[in-house]
Design a protein around this motif. Structure first.
Motif, mmCIF file in Angstrom:
data_model
loop_
_atom_site.group_PDB
_atom_site.id
_atom_site.type_symbol
_atom_site.label_atom_id
_atom_site.label_comp_id
_atom_site.label_asym_id
_atom_site.label_seq_id
_atom_site.Cartn_x
_atom_site.Cartn_y
_atom_site.Cartn_z
ATOM 1 N N CYS A 1 49.705 53.060 12.028
ATOM 2 C CA CYS A 1 48.740 52.892 13.256
ATOM 3 C C CYS A 1 47.495 52.709 12.740
ATOM 4 N N GLY A 2 47.007 53.455 11.707
ATOM 5 C CA GLY A 2 45.700 53.288 11.022
ATOM 6 C C GLY A 2 45.566 52.140 10.416
ATOM 7 N N ALA A 3 46.432 51.515 9.855
ATOM 8 C CA ALA A 3 46.243 50.173 9.083
ATOM 9 C C ALA A 3 46.460 49.168 9.884
ATOM 10 N N ARG A 4 46.863 48.936 10.850
ATOM 11 C CA ARG A 4 47.324 47.790 11.726
ATOM 12 C C ARG A 4 46.722 47.900 13.149
ATOM 13 N N ARG A 5 46.441 47.053 14.000
ATOM 14 C CA ARG A 5 46.170 46.846 15.333
ATOM 15 C C ARG A 5 47.421 46.481 16.045
ATOM 16 N N TYR A 6 48.321 47.280 16.574
ATOM 17 C CA TYR A 6 49.557 46.927 17.339
ATOM 18 C C TYR A 6 49.144 46.434 18.897
ATOM 19 N N ASP A 7 50.051 45.856 19.255
ATOM 20 C CA ASP A 7 49.824 45.378 20.776
ATOM 21 C C ASP A 7 50.657 46.224 21.518
ATOM 22 N N CYS A 8 51.545 47.221 20.859
ATOM 23 C CA CYS A 8 52.559 48.061 21.801
ATOM 24 C C CYS A 8 52.944 49.122 20.846
ATOM 25 N N LEU A 9 53.493 50.277 21.297
ATOM 26 C CA LEU A 9 53.825 51.234 20.625
ATOM 27 C C LEU A 9 55.147 51.597 21.252
ATOM 28 N N ILE A 10 56.286 51.663 20.570
ATOM 29 C CA ILE A 10 57.475 52.402 21.346
ATOM 30 C C ILE A 10 58.216 53.584 20.481
ATOM 31 N N VAL A 11 58.279 54.559 21.245
ATOM 32 C CA VAL A 11 58.378 55.845 20.495
ATOM 33 C C VAL A 11 59.489 56.566 21.100
ATOM 34 N N MET B 1 63.435 22.942 29.036
ATOM 35 C CA MET B 1 62.947 23.962 29.784
ATOM 36 C C MET B 1 62.092 24.722 28.743
ATOM 37 N N PRO B 2 60.837 25.056 29.001
ATOM 38 C CA PRO B 2 59.830 25.780 28.241
ATOM 39 C C PRO B 2 60.539 27.195 27.917
ATOM 40 N N ASP B 3 60.124 27.682 26.844
ATOM 41 C CA ASP B 3 60.428 29.179 26.383
ATOM 42 C C ASP B 3 59.463 30.011 27.002
ATOM 43 N N ASP B 4 59.754 30.932 28.038
ATOM 44 C CA ASP B 4 58.732 31.870 28.493
ATOM 45 C C ASP B 4 58.468 33.214 27.903
ATOM 46 N N ARG B 5 59.155 33.304 26.418
ATOM 47 C CA ARG B 5 59.172 34.410 25.681
ATOM 48 C C ARG B 5 57.865 34.354 25.026
ATOM 49 N N MET B 6 57.103 35.614 24.867
ATOM 50 C CA MET B 6 56.015 35.657 24.275
ATOM 51 C C MET B 6 56.501 35.391 22.765
ATOM 52 N N THR B 7 55.450 34.696 21.977
ATOM 53 C CA THR B 7 55.662 34.524 20.521
ATOM 54 C C THR B 7 55.250 35.563 19.530
ATOM 55 N N PRO B 8 56.059 35.728 18.490
ATOM 56 C CA PRO B 8 55.688 36.638 17.562
ATOM 57 C C PRO B 8 54.220 36.489 16.977
ATOM 58 N N HIS B 9 53.456 35.284 17.116
ATOM 59 C CA HIS B 9 52.265 35.135 16.689
ATOM 60 C C HIS B 9 51.256 36.075 17.595
ATOM 61 N N SER B 10 51.755 36.558 18.902
ATOM 62 C CA SER B 10 50.846 37.252 19.635
ATOM 63 C C SER B 10 50.972 38.626 20.131
ATOM 64 N N ILE B 11 52.176 39.118 19.825
ATOM 65 C CA ILE B 11 52.668 40.641 20.190
ATOM 66 C C ILE B 11 53.143 41.028 18.967
ATOM 67 N N TRP B 12 52.654 42.437 18.350
ATOM 68 C CA TRP B 12 52.967 43.244 17.316
ATOM 69 C C TRP B 12 53.476 44.694 17.746
ATOM 70 N N ILE B 13 54.821 44.823 17.333
ATOM 71 C CA ILE B 13 55.079 46.183 18.036
ATOM 72 C C ILE B 13 55.265 47.019 16.839
ATOM 73 N N LEU B 14 55.004 48.473 17.126
ATOM 74 C CA LEU B 14 55.633 49.538 16.042
ATOM 75 C C LEU B 14 56.659 50.320 16.856
ATOM 76 N N VAL B 15 57.537 50.261 16.292
ATOM 77 C CA VAL B 15 59.177 50.973 16.919
ATOM 78 C C VAL B 15 59.039 52.574 15.807
ATOM 79 N N CYS B 16 58.960 53.460 16.512
ATOM 80 C CA CYS B 16 59.230 54.883 15.824
ATOM 81 C C CYS B 16 60.451 55.481 16.399
#
Length: 225
Positions: free
Chosen positions: A50-60, A1-16
């Motif tokens: 945030c200034g140094a990297r382009r994130y795909d999502c912020l969790i704050v 069965m294919p893995d439907d998770r988004m891979t780490p190569h495509s989604i970068w997250i900043l958690v604060c």
């Protein structure tokens, strides 16, 4: 069965999140779900990230030691950045939610919450806008072509194994930031343990030649900008 998770190569997250236990659990859960996560503890750490990297999502989180986490979202919106932002907080009154959305938050998740729900919400947020991953990473005289999986240094094409390319890709994508051995092991499925990362980096050092490019830093490695 294919893995439907988004891979780490495509989604970068900043958690604060300043609380050690929730922050560590959130970061670990999101990494397990297939994301790459940068964990910060306060706005003083999050703003330059945030200034140094382009994130795909912020969790704050809102209850940060140096200000309300909504300030990070407001600044992003004032600067024209539309990065999806999700607020995690114990402040869950209608007034708090209204304030969060008014500040530019896209979603609002009250504590306590399940990590599976958090991951699902991140996928939904990131799926609302097209992503344009950078196909070629350039750090000084190093060029990492992610599509062709090729590496050049000073114009010379280098032969890389899959674990070596994966480890170097992560270091190049996060150039200027320390990447721990554990993060590298989680990112590279072909590198099953943090201990084996040291062997991979050692081989990379030899292939990349002089002057030495990868610097050991604390529990991980750094590729200087």
């Amino acid at each position: 069965m294919p893995d439907d998770r988004m891979t780490p190569h495509s989604i970068w997250i900043l958690v604060c999140e300043d609380d050690d236990d929730p922050g560590d659990r959130v970061a670990a859960g999101l990494r397990e779900a297939g994301f790459i996560v940068d964990l910060t503890r306060n706005l003083a750490e999050a703003r330059p990230s945030c200034g140094a990297r382009r994130y795909d999502c912020l969790i704050v989180d809102r209850g940060l030691p140096d200000d309300d986490g909504l300030d990070l979202i407001r600044r992003q919106r004032d600067s024209g950045h539309r990065t999806p932002a999700l607020v995690i907080t114990a402040r869950d009154s209608p007034r708090d939610r209204t304030e969060g959305y008014a500040s530019g938050a896209d979603d609002y998740l009250a504590k306590p919450f399940s990590l599976s729900e958090l991951a699902a919400r991140v996928r939904a947020l990131c799926g609302r806008r097209p992503r344009s991953p950078v196909p070629v990473l350039t750090v000084g005289d190093l060029v990492v072509d992610r599509l062709r999986r090729r590496v050049q240094r000073n114009g010379v094409l280098l032969t890389m194994t899959s674990p070596e390319f994966c480890a170097l890709e992560l270091l190049a994508a996060r150039a200027g930031t320390m990447v721990s051995r554990t993060e590298n092991a989680e990112y590279c499925s072909a590198t099953p343990s943090a201990a084996s990362v040291a062997d991979v980096i050692h081989r990379l050092d030899r292939k990349l030649g002089e002057p030495q490019l990868i610097r050991p830093t604390g529990p991980g490695y750094l590729l200087p900008i």
